[in-house]
Design a protein around this motif. Sequence first.
Motif, short mmCIF file in Angstrom:
data_model
loop_
_atom_site.label_atom_id
_atom_site.label_comp_id
_atom_site.label_asym_id
_atom_site.label_seq_id
_atom_site.Cartn_x
_atom_site.Cartn_y
_atom_site.Cartn_z
N UNK A 81 0.87 -1.17 0.00
CA UNK A 81 0.00 0.00 0.00
C UNK A 81 0.91 1.23 0.00
N UNK A 82 0.81 2.05 -1.04
CA UNK A 82 1.70 3.22 -1.16
C UNK A 82 1.11 4.49 -0.56
N UNK A 83 -0.20 4.57 -0.46
CA UNK A 83 -0.88 5.70 0.17
C UNK A 83 -1.98 5.14 1.05
N UNK A 84 -2.26 5.76 2.19
CA UNK A 84 -3.32 5.24 3.06
C UNK A 84 -4.65 5.12 2.33
N UNK A 85 -5.39 4.07 2.67
CA UNK A 85 -6.74 3.89 2.13
C UNK A 85 -7.69 4.38 3.20
N UNK A 86 -8.45 5.40 2.86
CA UNK A 86 -9.26 6.14 3.83
C UNK A 86 -10.73 5.71 3.80
N UNK A 87 -11.44 6.08 4.87
CA UNK A 87 -12.89 5.95 4.87
C UNK A 87 -13.41 6.65 3.62
N UNK A 88 -14.38 6.06 2.97
CA UNK A 88 -14.92 6.63 1.74
C UNK A 88 -14.36 5.95 0.50
N UNK A 89 -13.35 5.07 0.66
CA UNK A 89 -12.85 4.30 -0.48
C UNK A 89 -14.00 3.42 -0.98
N UNK A 90 -14.00 3.16 -2.29
CA UNK A 90 -15.13 2.43 -2.85
C UNK A 90 -14.69 1.56 -4.02
N UNK A 91 -15.55 0.63 -4.37
CA UNK A 91 -15.32 -0.26 -5.51
C UNK A 91 -16.55 -0.21 -6.41
N UNK A 92 -16.30 -0.02 -7.70
CA UNK A 92 -17.34 -0.14 -8.71
C UNK A 92 -17.27 -1.57 -9.20
N UNK A 93 -18.34 -2.30 -9.00
CA UNK A 93 -18.36 -3.73 -9.24
C UNK A 93 -19.40 -4.10 -10.29
N UNK A 94 -18.98 -4.92 -11.23
CA UNK A 94 -19.90 -5.48 -12.21
C UNK A 94 -19.64 -6.98 -12.27
N UNK A 95 -20.71 -7.76 -12.20
CA UNK A 95 -20.62 -9.21 -12.34
C UNK A 95 -21.61 -9.62 -13.42
N UNK A 96 -21.10 -10.36 -14.40
CA UNK A 96 -21.94 -10.85 -15.49
C UNK A 96 -21.92 -12.37 -15.52
N UNK A 97 -23.05 -12.93 -15.84
CA UNK A 97 -23.19 -14.37 -16.06
C UNK A 97 -23.40 -14.51 -17.56
N UNK A 98 -22.35 -14.88 -18.27
CA UNK A 98 -22.44 -14.83 -19.73
C UNK A 98 -22.63 -13.38 -20.14
N UNK A 99 -23.71 -13.09 -20.83
CA UNK A 99 -24.01 -11.71 -21.25
C UNK A 99 -24.96 -11.01 -20.29
N UNK A 100 -25.45 -11.72 -19.29
CA UNK A 100 -26.43 -11.16 -18.36
C UNK A 100 -25.73 -10.49 -17.19
N UNK A 101 -26.04 -9.22 -16.96
CA UNK A 101 -25.45 -8.49 -15.83
C UNK A 101 -26.21 -8.86 -14.56
N UNK A 102 -25.50 -9.51 -13.63
CA UNK A 102 -26.10 -9.89 -12.35
C UNK A 102 -25.99 -8.77 -11.33
#
Length: 183
Positions: A81-102
């Motif tokens: 970790x090169x810089x602290x990870x602060x409150x408010x960090x987030x992940x944009x997540x996409x999961x697909x099953x084949x072509x279907x976005x779950x």
Amino acid sequence: MRFFSAAFVAALSASNLVSAGSWFDSGDVTVNDAKKVPGDSPLQFCDTDHSRDTVQIEKVDLLPNPPESGSKLVIHATGTVYEPIEQGAYVKLTVKYGLIRLISTTADLCEQVDNVDLKCPIEKGVLSITKDVDIPKEVPPGTYNVFADVYNSDDTPITCLEASVTFGSKKKSTEAVESGGEL
């Protein structure tokens, strides 16, 4: 589906998804060697510039790889970790099953890292995480594609990871042949 944070801060997000709801089984894993995250896992770095990432993932191992439904998966990840990870960090997540976005969502990363006994802020330095995950038995066959783009609270990139896993194709065919059943 619930998230599970497993593996190192950024890999947390993508690997989180590993157990988030049956992403892995004993199927085929497709990996582009040029983008592959070091170690024994299906994780790859996204096609983005990683020179500004605040986390360098050094290795992610899954045991077993590929994971098997109905069994325990051990995830071990290391990085810096090169810089602290602060409150408010987030992940944009996409999961697909084949072509279907779950799933297509934005999740609080700090809530997720709590699942691997970390708390925000995560300070600079070398980080090593090991986590056991129970993989559910019920994994629908097919290909799952996971994309996790992870950012700190000030929108600086932490990392971006993706994985593609095909479930059920070889194991079911092999079991049917061994038991004398029809395919």
